[in-house]
Design a protein around this motif. Structure first.
Motif, mmCIF file in Angstrom:
data_model
loop_
_atom_site.group_PDB
_atom_site.id
_atom_site.type_symbol
_atom_site.label_atom_id
_atom_site.label_comp_id
_atom_site.label_asym_id
_atom_site.label_seq_id
_atom_site.Cartn_x
_atom_site.Cartn_y
_atom_site.Cartn_z
ATOM 1 N N GLU A 1 0.828 -1.212 0.000
ATOM 2 C CA GLU A 1 0.000 0.000 0.000
ATOM 3 C C GLU A 1 0.863 1.263 0.000
ATOM 4 O OE1 GLU A 1 -0.396 -2.606 1.869
ATOM 5 O OE2 GLU A 1 -2.337 -3.414 1.238
ATOM 6 N N GLN A 2 1.994 1.216 0.762
ATOM 7 C CA GLN A 2 2.868 2.379 0.815
ATOM 8 C C GLN A 2 3.528 2.629 -0.549
ATOM 9 O OE1 GLN A 2 5.340 1.053 4.039
ATOM 10 N NE2 GLN A 2 4.397 2.484 5.496
ATOM 11 N N ARG A 3 3.929 1.538 -1.205
ATOM 12 C CA ARG A 3 4.575 1.705 -2.516
ATOM 13 C C ARG A 3 3.599 2.268 -3.532
ATOM 14 N NH1 ARG A 3 7.661 -4.109 -2.403
ATOM 15 N NH2 ARG A 3 9.416 -3.478 -1.123
ATOM 16 N N GLU A 4 2.354 1.794 -3.480
ATOM 17 C CA GLU A 4 1.368 2.323 -4.405
ATOM 18 C C GLU A 4 1.087 3.792 -4.117
ATOM 19 O OE1 GLU A 4 -1.943 -0.251 -4.009
ATOM 20 O OE2 GLU A 4 -1.158 -1.787 -5.358
ATOM 21 N N ALA A 5 1.103 4.120 -2.810
ATOM 22 C CA ALA A 5 0.801 5.500 -2.423
ATOM 23 C C ALA A 5 1.908 6.466 -2.846
ATOM 24 C CB ALA A 5 0.581 5.585 -0.908
ATOM 25 N N ASP A 6 3.195 6.031 -2.722
ATOM 26 C CA ASP A 6 4.267 6.976 -3.067
ATOM 27 C C ASP A 6 4.724 6.836 -4.530
ATOM 28 O OD1 ASP A 6 5.864 4.733 -3.193
ATOM 29 O OD2 ASP A 6 6.876 5.116 -1.271
ATOM 30 N N GLY A 7 4.057 5.910 -5.265
ATOM 31 C CA GLY A 7 4.313 5.822 -6.708
ATOM 32 C C GLY A 7 5.607 5.166 -7.079
ATOM 33 N N THR A 8 6.228 4.421 -6.186
ATOM 34 C CA THR A 8 7.491 3.767 -6.537
ATOM 35 C C THR A 8 7.284 2.599 -7.470
ATOM 36 O OG1 THR A 8 7.349 2.402 -4.557
ATOM 37 C CG2 THR A 8 8.559 4.470 -4.379
ATOM 38 N N GLY A 9 6.075 2.081 -7.513
ATOM 39 C CA GLY A 9 5.796 0.999 -8.465
ATOM 40 C C GLY A 9 6.419 -0.303 -8.109
ATOM 41 N N GLY A 10 6.744 -0.547 -6.857
ATOM 42 C CA GLY A 10 7.390 -1.800 -6.497
ATOM 43 C C GLY A 10 6.464 -2.984 -6.468
ATOM 44 N N THR A 11 5.163 -2.787 -6.472
ATOM 45 C CA THR A 11 4.227 -3.903 -6.462
ATOM 46 C C THR A 11 4.136 -4.539 -7.836
ATOM 47 O OG1 THR A 11 2.385 -2.491 -7.046
ATOM 48 C CG2 THR A 11 2.865 -2.754 -4.694
ATOM 49 N N VAL A 12 3.473 -5.696 -7.896
ATOM 50 C CA VAL A 12 3.251 -6.357 -9.181
ATOM 51 C C VAL A 12 2.483 -5.439 -10.114
ATOM 52 C CG1 VAL A 12 2.091 -8.279 -10.315
ATOM 53 C CG2 VAL A 12 3.315 -8.663 -8.173
ATOM 54 N N ARG A 13 1.399 -4.887 -9.609
ATOM 55 C CA ARG A 13 0.558 -4.027 -10.429
ATOM 56 C C ARG A 13 1.292 -2.739 -10.812
ATOM 57 N NH1 ARG A 13 -4.990 -4.658 -11.001
ATOM 58 N NH2 ARG A 13 -4.859 -6.236 -9.340
ATOM 59 N N GLY A 14 1.969 -2.137 -9.837
ATOM 60 C CA GLY A 14 2.691 -0.898 -10.112
ATOM 61 C C GLY A 14 3.833 -1.107 -11.088
ATOM 62 N N SER A 15 4.572 -2.214 -10.929
ATOM 63 C CA SER A 15 5.678 -2.492 -11.845
ATOM 64 C C SER A 15 5.174 -2.751 -13.255
ATOM 65 C CB SER A 15 6.470 -3.705 -11.344
ATOM 66 O OG SER A 15 7.071 -3.438 -10.113
ATOM 67 N N MET A 16 4.034 -3.453 -13.378
ATOM 68 C CA MET A 16 3.483 -3.720 -14.700
ATOM 69 C C MET A 16 2.999 -2.428 -15.346
ATOM 70 S SD MET A 16 3.044 -5.961 -17.025
ATOM 71 C CE MET A 16 3.158 -7.563 -16.236
ATOM 72 N N THR A 17 2.462 -1.513 -14.519
ATOM 73 C CA THR A 17 2.037 -0.220 -15.048
ATOM 74 C C THR A 17 3.232 0.530 -15.632
ATOM 75 O OG1 THR A 17 0.256 -0.083 -13.417
ATOM 76 C CG2 THR A 17 0.902 1.959 -14.511
ATOM 77 N N THR A 18 4.322 0.574 -14.863
ATOM 78 C CA THR A 18 5.531 1.245 -15.346
ATOM 79 C C THR A 18 6.091 0.555 -16.587
ATOM 80 O OG1 THR A 18 6.043 1.877 -13.065
ATOM 81 C CG2 THR A 18 7.834 2.008 -14.673
ATOM 82 N N ALA A 19 6.070 -0.775 -16.590
ATOM 83 C CA ALA A 19 6.605 -1.532 -17.730
ATOM 84 C C ALA A 19 5.796 -1.257 -18.992
ATOM 85 C CB ALA A 19 6.600 -3.025 -17.409
ATOM 86 N N LEU A 20 4.452 -1.332 -18.863
ATOM 87 C CA LEU A 20 3.616 -1.098 -20.038
ATOM 88 C C LEU A 20 3.738 0.333 -20.532
ATOM 89 C CD1 LEU A 20 0.336 -3.069 -19.177
ATOM 90 C CD2 LEU A 20 2.155 -3.725 -20.768
ATOM 91 N N ALA A 21 3.841 1.269 -19.603
ATOM 92 C CA ALA A 21 3.996 2.669 -20.000
ATOM 93 C C ALA A 21 5.331 2.885 -20.689
ATOM 94 C CB ALA A 21 3.884 3.576 -18.769
ATOM 95 N N GLY A 22 6.394 2.202 -20.199
ATOM 96 C CA GLY A 22 7.716 2.389 -20.773
ATOM 97 C C GLY A 22 7.881 1.707 -22.112
ATOM 98 N N VAL A 23 7.384 0.459 -22.217
ATOM 99 C CA VAL A 23 7.591 -0.290 -23.451
ATOM 100 C C VAL A 23 6.399 -0.200 -24.381
ATOM 101 C CG1 VAL A 23 6.613 -2.547 -22.791
ATOM 102 C CG2 VAL A 23 8.632 -2.463 -24.258
ATOM 103 N N GLY A 24 5.266 0.332 -23.867
ATOM 104 C CA GLY A 24 4.037 0.361 -24.658
ATOM 105 C C GLY A 24 4.167 1.124 -25.952
ATOM 106 N N ALA A 25 4.786 2.304 -25.887
ATOM 107 C CA ALA A 25 4.935 3.105 -27.107
ATOM 108 C C ALA A 25 5.766 2.361 -28.144
ATOM 109 C CB ALA A 25 5.578 4.440 -26.768
ATOM 110 N N ALA A 26 6.846 1.755 -27.676
ATOM 111 C CA ALA A 26 7.693 1.000 -28.611
ATOM 112 C C ALA A 26 6.923 -0.159 -29.229
ATOM 113 C CB ALA A 26 8.929 0.493 -27.884
#
Length: 994
Positions: free
Chosen positions: A455-480
């Motif tokens: 919950e803390q990672r989701e709150a501070d936006g570090t993306g360390g969770t499964v869902r948060g990391s996948m969000t960052t991954a899709l956002a980073g590689v999605g355009a490519a």
């Protein structure tokens, strides 16, 4: 928040909705899979050329020596001597077995379904016996008529004894006709009776005249004509051939001397005799010889009555395929060695080779992918998700084919392998970026001593969770991924310019599959992974995994070769690339094109394939070897070129021009030469010559129309045509088209072509002959060279046009797309050109390789240029996009480059390995064109990968120096570690990453 970030948030925030919607959509699209039909006909590759349209007009306006709606099977007897009486009797007995087989017999045409040397020899023997019988009857009739005339001269007609003797003589005439015509048809019997009446009348007029009397001599000439009509004329008017039983009995009754004499006469080289038997002998046969190593029997089957009659595009029905397979099976049970060759057998082998190729290649491709993913993922769950995603992509693709009514043909065997490689490419990039993000957060937590909750990672936006990391991954590689999808789709859709229908369909289906891969691996599989990983981590299972190629080690060192070369020897890299590209460009101009039946015929599978389990083991293949044998020794039924001449073909000069054309054809190297040494050419003049040799009245008209005694009619040509149609309409309609109002508007020449003559040679020769026909005609007629070999050559040219046009379109479209994409996202449009340049190099290299290994452009390899751009640009995009991101975040060229080649480069290596391996499995395909496609595509991926990780870094450095942002080139300021995070290796707190 950018568009990719919003999409990534939407997918990861509503994973269950995404799963339900996409699974239902997969089921709906997949419902079309059972509707997919297959079509292995090569006719589907023919475009709408002038030559193909001319061939359609020929098929519509002319009959054929091979009857309409029929196909022929060539049964070739082989041995030390296949002309012995025993060999011919064996073939006749084999024919009995064929006719006794109900499934075979019902496909045969009614009139003359089987014609072989054995039939011609036997019928010749029967006709000789019948001819002798008819001739004897004629002589007896002449003698009886003399008796009748003597009776009239010496007796009184009112005398009862006279009447009894006259009745007795008439009874003897009736008995004579009955005995002489035993075994003949009603029509032949009636014709013979008419001839006997004419002979009696002539003899009655001759009786009592002196032999020196001119009238007696005229009547004698008439009598000779009547003799011929009563013997040869009656036999030639036969409505049907003698039964096979009669033919067997006729051969058995011949003595050895009689058999040899009949055989020699039947197979003589007398040019005035249109011997059908000569055309059934191999080219090595010496006319008149009683020995030969091969002869042919033709079986004519009806395609109109076969099941699947409505199939277009030259498709062969299942009924004909099954019947030809049975013919071959029966042939294999005979004591004599037979080769059976037909369109049904070819279709069967092409169909089986497609199925056998899929049975071998499909499992091997999946097995290779699983092994590769096991190495790259090192996680069973991720492997299962990857395989499930591949299956979903294939369901979408083949379901679309069913709904779109696109038939599965030889080309589509490559589609599953193509999509497997591309799908796993997407999966690796998403999964590896996801792992990078999670690993970065884990390392950061360890360094700071932080142990934050989810919950803390989701709150501070570090993306360390499964869902948060996948969000960052899709956002980073999605355009490519979107850009890769777009450019790959552009590459395949460029095939829409091709005039070849299956190539256009291949481009459409592949594009749909690629879009499906983006949807499945950009939404469905990430959503499933989030749900499963969160479920497992809630139960204490650690789902952290290191990304492939990161963390140092041998792979990282290998991947940094390109960045090291860019820093140390950029000019050397550019020089080597320039030399290789120049050499490839030269080779590209030398690559041949090919569209021949042999391209689709499988050779005998290697021995190891017989040890494959279950249904993976392929069957036996004979058609390719059989085709080579037929090409070498006989005239193939589908190797005919034709000249369609349209206009005033009843002009008095036309037959003279046809005679010149026939002479030119005889001198051509492409014309098939019969055993007599003459070319096999059918035209109006040759047809007239044959009919003139059989019909006296037409011979008189034919001779009278030749005013300069050169053997060619030069006046009253239209009237001569009319008489030809009256006497033999079937033969006339094979070479002349007469309209409903009686006008003659077109004619054709049919030229048998050598089996080893290439389509290009045939087309060149026939076009030259067509030009000669038109020259000096003053527009009276036009000539078009056509026929199967020429139409196939047009397909070859269409393939070459497809290669060039699709390459230009793809390069221009991808360049514009990338330039616009980088400009719209805030970058430099020039980066689009830099990104595309290594792909252009790879195109040159792959075409040069095709030249070096002697691989031609065919219906599959002809798409290699657009495929190289479409697939290859994906690797460049991933490198360029990651480099641009890292350059912005780190501010140092060398650090950004190292992060790019070790992070994204590692994912590229994994995806390239799986894609190359997937396509490499096509090398085990039974279908030759597929093997070539697999080999060349595997090399294409390899070249594209090397260009992206070895050549592109140098180009990116040069771009940065002259067109890029103002960043540091200081090697001392570059990070020495191996940053792995998708945010450039910098830590959330602003550390340096060390």
């Amino acid at each position: 928040m950018s568009v990719p970030e919003r999409l990534a948030n939407a997918i990861t925030a509503h994973t269950r909705i995404v799963l339900v919607v996409l699974l239902l959509l997969t089921a709906a699209v997949g419902a079309g899979m059972p509707m997919v039909d297959d079509d292995s006909s090569l006719a589907q590759f023919e475009g709408e050329s002038d030559e193909s349209k001319a061939l359609e007009r020929i098929n519509g306006n002319f009959t054929s020596e091979q009857q309409e709606n029929t196909t022929r099977v060539q049964v070739i007897a082989r041995g030390d001597n296949v002309l012995t009486k025993e060999s011919l009797l064996s073939s006749l007995e084999f024919q009995q077995e064929l006719r006794a087989n109900e499934s075979i017999n019902e496909t045969l045409v009614e009139e003359q379904p089987i014609t072989g040397v054995e039939n011609v020899v036997a019928i010749t023997a029967i006709n000789e016996e019948r001819g002798a019988q008819l001739s004897a009857g004629v002589e007896e009739a002449i003698a009886l008529q003399r008796e009748y005339e003597q009776l009239n001269e010496s007796a009184n007609e009112s005398d009862p004894e006279y009447q009894a003797q006259a009745d007795e003589l008439e009874s003897q005439f009736d008995t004579l006709i009955e005995e002489s015509t035993a075994g003949l048809s009603e029509n032949q019997t009636a014709q013979y009776a008419d001839s006997i009446d004419r002979i009696r009348s002539i003899e009655s007029q001759r009786y009592g005249l002196d032999e020196s009397d001119p009238e007696y001599q005229e009547l004698t000439a008439e009598l000779e004509q009547a003799r011929g009509a009563a013997t040869a004329g009656v036999l030639q008017s036969g409505e049907s051939s003698p039964s096979i039983d009669d033919q067997i009995a006729a051969l058995e009754n011949l003595s050895d001397e009689e058999y040899d004499r009949t055989l020699e006469n039947t197979l003589s080289s007398n040019e005035s005799d249109d011997s059908a038997a000569i055309g059934l002998m191999s080219t090595s046969y010496e006319p008149g010889s009683t020995e030969a190593e091969a002869r042919m029997t033709l079986l004519t089957q009806s395609t109109a009555s076969a099941e699947g009659q409505g199939m277009g595009g030259g498709a062969v029905s299942e009924q004909l395929i099954d019947s030809q397979l049975e013919i071959r099976e029966l042939a294999q049970t005979q004591a004599q060695d037979y080769l059976v060759f037909g369109s049904g057998l070819i279709t069967d082998e092409i169909d089986r080779s497609m199925n056998d190729s899929l049975a071998i290649v499909g499992p091997l491709a999946l097995l290779f992918v699983v092994v590769a993913l096991l190495i790259a993922y090192r996680d069973p769950l991720d492997i299962v998700l990857g395989v499930a995603g591949i299956i979903a992509v294939l369901v979408w693709t083949f379901g679309f084919m069913g709904w779109a009514d696109i038939a599965f043909n030889q080309m589509f065997v490559a589609v599953p392998v193509l999509l497997i490689g591309l799908s796993i490419d997407y999966a690796i990039h998403v999964f590896m970026r996801h792992r990078e993000q999670r690993e970065t957060q884990r390392v950061s937590d360890e360094r700071t001593g932080r142990n934050a909750t989810r919950e803390q990672r989701e709150a501070d936006g570090t993306g360390g969770t499964v869902r948060g990391s996948m969000t960052t991954a899709l956002a980073g590689v999605g355009a490519a991924l979107v850009w890769v999808t777009a450019t790959t789709v552009i590459g395949f859709l460029s095939n829409l310019v091709s005039p070849i229908g299956p190539i256009r369909e291949f481009g459409i289906v592949s594009s749909v599959g690629i879009v499906a891969a983006l949807i499945v691996f950009g939404a469905l599989i990430p959503a499933a992974k989030i749900e499963i990983d969160e479920l497992l981590e809630a139960r204490g299972v650690d789902r952290h995994k290191r990304a492939f190629g990161t963390g140092g080690g041998r792979f990282s060192d290998v991947l940094t070769i390109g960045s090291s070369a860019a820093r140390r020897i950029p000019l050397v890299v550019l020089l080597i690339v320039a030399l290789l590209t120049a050499g490839g460009a030269y080779g590209a101009t030398q690559v041949d094109t090919s569209f021949q039946e042999e391209d689709f015929l499988a050779e005998s599978p290697p021995a190891w394939t017989q040890n494959l389990p279950g249904g993976m083991a392929p069957g036996e293949y004979h058609a390719k070897d059989d085709l080579e044998y037929v090409n070498e020794h006989f005239q193939r039924q589908d190797r005919q070129a034709q000249l369609l001449v349209e206009g005033d073909v009843d002009d008095d000069d036309f037959l003279e021009r046809i005679n010149e054309t026939r002479n030119d054809t005889a001198e051509s190297d492409i014309a098939y030469t019969l055993a007599t040494g003459e070319p096999d050419v059918q035209d109006p003049l040759s047809t007239m010559e044959r009919v003139a040799g059989q019909n006296e009245s037409f011979n008189e008209s034919f001779t009278a129309a030749d005013t300069n005694d050169d053997g060619v009619p030069d006046e009253n040509v239209s009237a001569l045509y009319d008489q030809l149609f009256e006497i033999d309409a079937e033969a006339a309609s094979q070479v002349l088209h007469r309209t409903d109002d009686g006008e003659y508007r077109s004619a054709r020449l049919v030229v048998a072509i050598n089996g080893d003559a290439t389509n290009a040679e045939t087309t060149s020769e026939m076009r030259a002959i067509a030009t000669d026909i038109e020259d000096g005609s003053d527009g009276r007629w036009t000539a078009t060279a056509t026929g199967d070999p020429i139409v196939s050559y047009i397909v070859e040219q269409d393939l070459l046009d497809t290669v060039l046009e699709s390459l230009v379109i793809t390069l221009v479209a991808v360049f514009l797309f990338l330039s616009a994409a980088y400009w719209l996202t805030g970058g430099s449009a020039t980066l689009g050109a830099v990104t595309l340049l290594p792909v252009a190099f790879a195109v040159s290299w792959i075409l040069g390789t095709m030249y070096l290994i002697g691989m031609p452009f065919n219906v599959l390899t002809g798409m290699i240029t657009s495929l190289t751009v479409g697939l290859g640009v994906a690797y460049s995009i991933h490198i360029s996009e990651r480099y641009r991101l890292e350059l912005e975040r780190q501010g140092n060229v060398w650090s950004a480059l190292r992060t790019t080649v070790t992070g994204t480069g590692g994912a590229l290596l994994g995806s390239a390995a799986t894609t190359v391996g997937g396509f490499g499995t096509l090398a085990f395909a039974i279908l030759p064109a597929l093997r070539q496609f697999g080999i060349i595509t595997g090399l294409t991926i390899t070249y594209a990968f090397l260009a992206s990780v070895v050549v592109l870094p140098t180009l990116l450095v040069l771009w940065t120096r002259y067109f890029g942002p103002d960043v540091s080139f200081d090697t001392a300021g570059a990070q020495t570690g191996t940053p792995t995070a998708s945010d450039g290796g910098t830590e959330p707190n602003g550390g340096d990453g060390e």
